[in-house]
Design a protein around this motif. Structure first.
Motif, PDB file in Angstrom:
ATOM      1  N   THR A 275       2.785  -5.853   5.377  1.00 59.30           N
ATOM      2  CA  THR A 275       2.123  -4.601   5.004  1.00 59.30           C
ATOM      3  C   THR A 275       2.450  -3.512   6.024  1.00 59.30           C
ATOM      4  OG1 THR A 275       0.338  -5.875   3.994  1.00 59.30           O
ATOM      5  CG2 THR A 275      -0.090  -3.540   4.377  1.00 59.30           C
TER       6      THR A 275
ATOM      7  N   GLU B 193       0.646   5.942  -2.808  1.00 59.51           N
ATOM      8  CA  GLU B 193       0.965   5.276  -4.081  1.00 59.51           C
ATOM      9  C   GLU B 193       1.353   3.823  -3.838  1.00 59.51           C
ATOM     10  OE1 GLU B 193       0.702   5.431  -8.007  1.00 59.51           O
ATOM     11  OE2 GLU B 193       0.283   7.126  -6.709  1.00 59.51           O
ATOM     12  N   ASP B 194       2.124   3.582  -2.775  1.00 60.33           N
ATOM     13  CA  ASP B 194       2.561   2.215  -2.458  1.00 60.33           C
ATOM     14  C   ASP B 194       1.368   1.311  -2.147  1.00 60.33           C
ATOM     15  OD1 ASP B 194       5.142   3.093  -2.772  1.00 60.33           O
ATOM     16  OD2 ASP B 194       5.660   3.016  -0.644  1.00 60.33           O
TER      17      ASP B 194
ATOM     18  N   VAL C  20       5.298  -5.413  -4.573  1.00 54.42           N
ATOM     19  CA  VAL C  20       4.963  -4.416  -3.553  1.00 54.42           C
ATOM     20  C   VAL C  20       5.775  -3.166  -3.889  1.00 54.42           C
ATOM     21  CG1 VAL C  20       4.973  -3.856  -1.105  1.00 54.42           C
ATOM     22  CG2 VAL C  20       4.499  -6.200  -1.847  1.00 54.42           C
ATOM     23  N   PRO C  21       5.113  -2.114  -4.369  1.00 52.56           N
ATOM     24  CA  PRO C  21       5.848  -0.909  -4.771  1.00 52.56           C
ATOM     25  C   PRO C  21       6.535  -0.228  -3.586  1.00 52.56           C
ATOM     26  CG  PRO C  21       3.581  -0.872  -5.593  1.00 52.56           C
ATOM     27  CD  PRO C  21       3.680  -2.002  -4.609  1.00 52.56           C
ATOM     28  N   ASP C  22       7.597   0.467  -3.868  1.00 54.10           N
ATOM     29  CA  ASP C  22       8.272   1.299  -2.878  1.00 54.10           C
ATOM     30  C   ASP C  22       8.617   2.606  -3.581  1.00 54.10           C
ATOM     31  OD1 ASP C  22       9.606   2.405  -0.756  1.00 54.10           O
ATOM     32  OD2 ASP C  22      11.196   0.891  -0.675  1.00 54.10           O
ATOM     33  N   THR C  23       7.582   3.447  -3.747  1.00 56.33           N
ATOM     34  CA  THR C  23       7.720   4.676  -4.536  1.00 56.33           C
ATOM     35  C   THR C  23       8.187   5.862  -3.706  1.00 56.33           C
ATOM     36  OG1 THR C  23       5.440   5.394  -4.123  1.00 56.33           O
ATOM     37  CG2 THR C  23       5.814   3.912  -6.012  1.00 56.33           C
TER      38      THR C  23
ATOM     39  N   PHE D 257       0.033  -1.734  -4.450  1.00 53.88           N
ATOM     40  CA  PHE D 257      -0.016  -3.079  -3.878  1.00 53.88           C
ATOM     41  C   PHE D 257      -1.387  -3.713  -4.101  1.00 53.88           C
ATOM     42  CE2 PHE D 257      -1.290  -5.455   0.036  1.00 53.88           C
ATOM     43  CZ  PHE D 257      -0.632  -6.637  -0.263  1.00 53.88           C
TER      44      PHE D 257
ATOM     45  N   ILE E 255       3.382   6.752   0.529  1.00 53.20           N
ATOM     46  CA  ILE E 255       2.572   5.664   1.091  1.00 53.20           C
ATOM     47  C   ILE E 255       1.270   5.452   0.332  1.00 53.20           C
ATOM     48  CG2 ILE E 255       1.468   7.093   2.875  1.00 53.20           C
ATOM     49  CD1 ILE E 255       2.478   3.336   3.077  1.00 53.20           C
TER      50      ILE E 255
ATOM     51  N   MET F 294       5.399  -1.388   5.308  1.00 55.65           N
ATOM     52  CA  MET F 294       5.195  -0.265   4.392  1.00 55.65           C
ATOM     53  C   MET F 294       4.826   0.988   5.183  1.00 55.65           C
ATOM     54  SD  MET F 294       2.937  -2.338   1.547  1.00 55.65           S
ATOM     55  CE  MET F 294       2.660  -0.983   0.435  1.00 55.65           C
TER      56      MET F 294
END
Length: 197
Positions: free
Chosen positions: A137, A87-88, A79-82, A92, A85, A140
């Motif tokens: 989710t 992009e995340d 689960v990305p945390d870039t 995902f 939102i 996020m």
């Protein structure tokens, strides 16, 4: 009146033996891979694992409970945390689709959804699992609120449901080869809306 049990005493055999549990889960994975959902049963898993059905039912009270544990054991989705939102969420979904497509995990989850259509225990197990995923989710979205990317009055759970609905639809219709551009477009619609600027 009946005799009280000794304090702290647990029923004999209730605690899982990790080696036996692993053997049962591995057997369940193998049965699903070889026979698919239609051939998956506690009986088939017990035969494959050389375990008794009562042991399996003691640790997993239903077929659905075993399917969920198989699924959770297989699931490895980054689960990305870039810090963005859009992009995340896109990252995902891209990772989730690849995982479902490239491992047996997608088939396991489809089996669980199928089981939930005719079995109340499976429906409850799936709903409980989905609730946890919704919160995951939703977190996020909450992070994005803190960054000022999402309006404060947005219900993070509803946004999580929209993302899950998109993912589940692709899984259940076997469209996990969706290209990245289409996934990013769907996420853009969720994040930015569809009204004209």
């Amino acid at each position: 009146m009946g005799e009280l049990a000794a304090p702290g005493r647990k029923s004999i055999g209730a605690k899982r033996n990790p080696e036996s549990a692993d053997a049962i889960i591995e057997a369940a994975e193998a049965v699903l891979a070889e026979a698919g959902y239609s051939g998956f049963s506690i009986e088939a898993v017990a035969r494959r694992a050389r375990a008794g059905k009562p042991t399996i039912y003691r640790w997993w009270p239903s077929k659905a409970a075993l399917l969920i544990e198989v699924y959770q054991r297989q699931k490895r989705v980054e689960v990305p945390d870039t810090g963005r939102i859009e992009e995340d969420l896109a990252g995902f979904l891209i990772n989730l689709f690849a995982h479902w497509r490239d491992t047996s995990s997608g088939n396991v989850f489809r089996s669980l959804v199928a089981e939930a259509q005719s079995d109340e225990a499976a429906a409850l197990a799936l709903a409980d699992y989905a609730k946890g995923r919704r919160a995951h989710t939703g977190a996020m979205i909450e992070r994005a609120k803190e960054r000022g990317e999402v309006a404060a009055d947005v219900d993070a759970g509803i946004v999580a449901d929209l993302i899950a609905s998109y993912a589940w639809r692709h899984l259940l219709t076997n469209r996990l080869d969706e290209d990245e551009t289409a996934i990013r477009t769907a996420v853009r619609y969720v994040v930015h809306g569809i009204a004209p600027a």
